[in-house]
Design a protein around this motif. Structure first.
Motif, PDB file in Angstrom:
ATOM      1  N   ARG A 115       0.818  -1.215   0.000  1.00 23.80           N
ATOM      2  CA  ARG A 115       0.000   0.000   0.000  1.00 23.80           C
ATOM      3  C   ARG A 115       0.852   1.265   0.000  1.00 23.80           C
ATOM      4  O   ARG A 115       0.529   2.237  -0.673  1.00 23.80           O
ATOM      5  CB  ARG A 115      -0.919  -0.024   1.232  1.00 23.80           C
ATOM      6  CG  ARG A 115      -1.842   1.189   1.331  1.00 23.80           C
ATOM      7  CD  ARG A 115      -2.858   0.984   2.446  1.00 23.80           C
ATOM      8  NE  ARG A 115      -2.194   0.696   3.722  1.00 23.80           N
ATOM      9  CZ  ARG A 115      -2.854   0.361   4.819  1.00 23.80           C
ATOM     10  NH1 ARG A 115      -4.169   0.228   4.797  1.00 23.80           N
ATOM     11  NH2 ARG A 115      -2.195   0.128   5.934  1.00 23.80           N
ATOM     12  N   TRP A 116       1.952   1.242   0.751  1.00 19.70           N
ATOM     13  CA  TRP A 116       2.779   2.451   0.855  1.00 19.70           C
ATOM     14  C   TRP A 116       3.295   2.863  -0.522  1.00 19.70           C
ATOM     15  O   TRP A 116       3.242   4.030  -0.890  1.00 19.70           O
ATOM     16  CB  TRP A 116       3.942   2.200   1.817  1.00 19.70           C
ATOM     17  CG  TRP A 116       4.740   3.434   2.106  1.00 19.70           C
ATOM     18  CD1 TRP A 116       4.504   4.356   3.072  1.00 19.70           C
ATOM     19  CD2 TRP A 116       5.894   3.890   1.383  1.00 19.70           C
ATOM     20  NE1 TRP A 116       5.436   5.362   3.019  1.00 19.70           N
ATOM     21  CE2 TRP A 116       6.311   5.092   1.987  1.00 19.70           C
ATOM     22  CE3 TRP A 116       6.616   3.403   0.302  1.00 19.70           C
ATOM     23  CZ2 TRP A 116       7.417   5.822   1.543  1.00 19.70           C
ATOM     24  CZ3 TRP A 116       7.718   4.112  -0.139  1.00 19.70           C
ATOM     25  CH2 TRP A 116       8.110   5.308   0.460  1.00 19.70           C
ATOM     26  N   HIS A 117       3.808   1.888  -1.292  1.00 16.34           N
ATOM     27  CA  HIS A 117       4.341   2.229  -2.607  1.00 16.34           C
ATOM     28  C   HIS A 117       3.249   2.611  -3.583  1.00 16.34           C
ATOM     29  O   HIS A 117       3.459   3.468  -4.457  1.00 16.34           O
ATOM     30  CB  HIS A 117       5.172   1.071  -3.163  1.00 16.34           C
ATOM     31  CG  HIS A 117       6.532   0.942  -2.530  1.00 16.34           C
ATOM     32  ND1 HIS A 117       6.780   0.113  -1.462  1.00 16.34           N
ATOM     33  CD2 HIS A 117       7.705   1.586  -2.809  1.00 16.34           C
ATOM     34  CE1 HIS A 117       8.055   0.231  -1.116  1.00 16.34           C
ATOM     35  NE2 HIS A 117       8.630   1.107  -1.913  1.00 16.34           N
ATOM     36  N   LEU A 118       2.072   1.999  -3.487  1.00 13.78           N
ATOM     37  CA  LEU A 118       0.954   2.400  -4.350  1.00 13.78           C
ATOM     38  C   LEU A 118       0.569   3.856  -4.104  1.00 13.78           C
ATOM     39  O   LEU A 118       0.376   4.635  -5.038  1.00 13.78           O
ATOM     40  CB  LEU A 118      -0.240   1.487  -4.097  1.00 13.78           C
ATOM     41  CG  LEU A 118      -0.165   0.076  -4.702  1.00 13.78           C
ATOM     42  CD1 LEU A 118      -1.403  -0.716  -4.311  1.00 13.78           C
ATOM     43  CD2 LEU A 118      -0.039   0.152  -6.224  1.00 13.78           C
ATOM     44  N   LEU A 119       0.464   4.248  -2.829  1.00 16.98           N
ATOM     45  CA  LEU A 119       0.111   5.644  -2.517  1.00 16.98           C
ATOM     46  C   LEU A 119       1.215   6.587  -2.953  1.00 16.98           C
ATOM     47  O   LEU A 119       0.933   7.688  -3.452  1.00 16.98           O
ATOM     48  CB  LEU A 119      -0.143   5.768  -1.010  1.00 16.98           C
ATOM     49  CG  LEU A 119      -1.382   5.039  -0.477  1.00 16.98           C
ATOM     50  CD1 LEU A 119      -1.462   5.164   1.044  1.00 16.98           C
ATOM     51  CD2 LEU A 119      -2.645   5.601  -1.122  1.00 16.98           C
ATOM     52  N   LYS A 120       2.460   6.182  -2.800  1.00 23.27           N
ATOM     53  CA  LYS A 120       3.569   7.026  -3.235  1.00 23.27           C
ATOM     54  C   LYS A 120       3.520   7.243  -4.747  1.00 23.27           C
ATOM     55  O   LYS A 120       3.698   8.368  -5.232  1.00 23.27           O
ATOM     56  CB  LYS A 120       4.894   6.391  -2.828  1.00 23.27           C
ATOM     57  CG  LYS A 120       6.108   7.203  -3.259  1.00 23.27           C
ATOM     58  CD  LYS A 120       7.409   6.511  -2.872  1.00 23.27           C
ATOM     59  CE  LYS A 120       8.614   7.324  -3.335  1.00 23.27           C
ATOM     60  NZ  LYS A 120       9.883   6.632  -3.006  1.00 23.27           N
ATOM     61  N   ASN A 121       3.265   6.160  -5.498  1.00 27.68           N
ATOM     62  CA  ASN A 121       3.196   6.290  -6.957  1.00 27.68           C
ATOM     63  C   ASN A 121       2.008   7.141  -7.393  1.00 27.68           C
ATOM     64  O   ASN A 121       2.091   7.899  -8.359  1.00 27.68           O
ATOM     65  CB  ASN A 121       3.104   4.895  -7.594  1.00 27.68           C
ATOM     66  CG  ASN A 121       4.387   4.111  -7.412  1.00 27.68           C
ATOM     67  OD1 ASN A 121       5.440   4.663  -7.159  1.00 27.68           O
ATOM     68  ND2 ASN A 121       4.284   2.783  -7.489  1.00 27.68           N
ATOM     69  N   LEU A 122       0.881   7.020  -6.683  1.00 25.26           N
ATOM     70  CA  LEU A 122      -0.289   7.830  -7.020  1.00 25.26           C
ATOM     71  C   LEU A 122      -0.021   9.313  -6.801  1.00 25.26           C
ATOM     72  O   LEU A 122      -0.450  10.160  -7.584  1.00 25.26           O
ATOM     73  CB  LEU A 122      -1.494   7.393  -6.184  1.00 25.26           C
ATOM     74  CG  LEU A 122      -2.142   6.075  -6.583  1.00 25.26           C
ATOM     75  CD1 LEU A 122      -3.219   5.674  -5.583  1.00 25.26           C
ATOM     76  CD2 LEU A 122      -2.766   6.209  -7.980  1.00 25.26           C
ATOM     77  N   ARG A 123       0.720   9.629  -5.741  1.00 27.41           N
ATOM     78  CA  ARG A 123       1.042  11.031  -5.469  1.00 27.41           C
ATOM     79  C   ARG A 123       1.981  11.591  -6.540  1.00 27.41           C
ATOM     80  O   ARG A 123       1.968  12.762  -6.834  1.00 27.41           O
ATOM     81  CB  ARG A 123       1.681  11.180  -4.086  1.00 27.41           C
ATOM     82  CG  ARG A 123       0.672  11.052  -2.944  1.00 27.41           C
ATOM     83  CD  ARG A 123       1.235  11.652  -1.668  1.00 27.41           C
ATOM     84  NE  ARG A 123       2.487  10.994  -1.285  1.00 27.41           N
ATOM     85  CZ  ARG A 123       2.558   9.954  -0.470  1.00 27.41           C
ATOM     86  NH1 ARG A 123       1.448   9.429   0.018  1.00 27.41           N
ATOM     87  NH2 ARG A 123       3.712   9.414  -0.148  1.00 27.41           N
TER      88      ARG A 123
END
Length: 238
Positions: A230-238
């Motif tokens: 989840r952390w990397h998904l949110l980082k990529n979305l930002r």
């Protein structure tokens, strides 16, 4: 005289006298084995060299602190090739070598340390009439033998900086127990691929989208399902 039934018998030790003073119970005792084994070579010895007193704190008797004062003997090792010429007889049933508390009190402190930690645990131990320091509780927790954890089934894989911008490694986390299970050199995928081959029970791999990790997981753990954390998904979305 020791009142009958006041304390359970301790194998290898004669309980001789009980003194109660200033709210503390002191039990005088002496060892009674006729022979002792050298801890270095295992040779049995009957020759007593000298005696000394050893004091052990125990779990309280009611609300009163309990201490053992035990007359312990030193024996002469009869093995001429043994580097230890004199040794003290062990109190294995009651306490470990050089300990200042009985095994039962040490176990109680360990349980308190696991449940409450250092400072809160010391306050709890004091209220239970088993006073000790926060450092002692933490030391007992660190020295405790833990049951081995089962091999991890769900793991998280990510890089970590040994020296940011220059040197990196790979961390493997057991996601069920939330603990690091391996720190591997590099992040080129070779080390994690070997780790996955050695752990075929892995069912799910949560990883970032680093191509080397993707390749390693696909080739070394084809049985595992790969998911993006989840952390990397949110980082990529930002």
């Amino acid at each position: 005289m020791l009142p009958q039934g006041l304390l359970p018998p301790v194998p290898g030790i004669d309980l001789q006298r009980v003194d109660i003073a200033s709210g503390e119970v002191t039990v005088s005792a002496a060892t009674n084995a006729s022979v002792a084994e050298c801890p270095s070579c295992g040779t049995a010895s009957h020759r007593v060299h000298s005696r000394y007193g050893r004091t052990l704190a125990d779990k309280p008797l009611g609300s009163r602190p309990l201490r053992f004062r035990i007359a312990v003997r030193r024996f002469v090792c009869d093995n001429a090739d043994c580097p230890r010429t004199i040794f003290a007889e062990p109190l294995d049933v009651l306490a470990t070598p050089r300990a200042r508390t009985t095994a039962e009190l040490a176990e109680a402190h360990t349980a308190i340390g696991f449940a409450a930690g250092g400072e809160p645990g010391a306050r709890l131990a004091d209220s239970l009439d088993m006073p000790t320091s926060p450092d002692t509780l933490l030391r007992r927790v660190k020295a405790a033998e833990l049951d081995p954890s089962p091999p991890p089934r769900y793991v998280g894989i990510d890089d970590w900086a040994i020296r940011k911008g220059q040197n990196y490694g790979t961390a493997v986390v057991d996601l069920e127990r939330r603990r690091v299970v391996a720190l591997l050199p590099g992040r080129d995928g070779e080390a994690i691929a070997q780790w996955l081959r050695d752990n075929p029970q892995v069912e799910v791999i949560s990883r970032d989208r680093w191509p080397a990790y993707a390749k390693a997981a696909t080739e070394a753990a084809p049985q595992a399902k790969q998911v993006a954390d989840r952390w990397h998904l949110l980082k990529n979305l930002r």
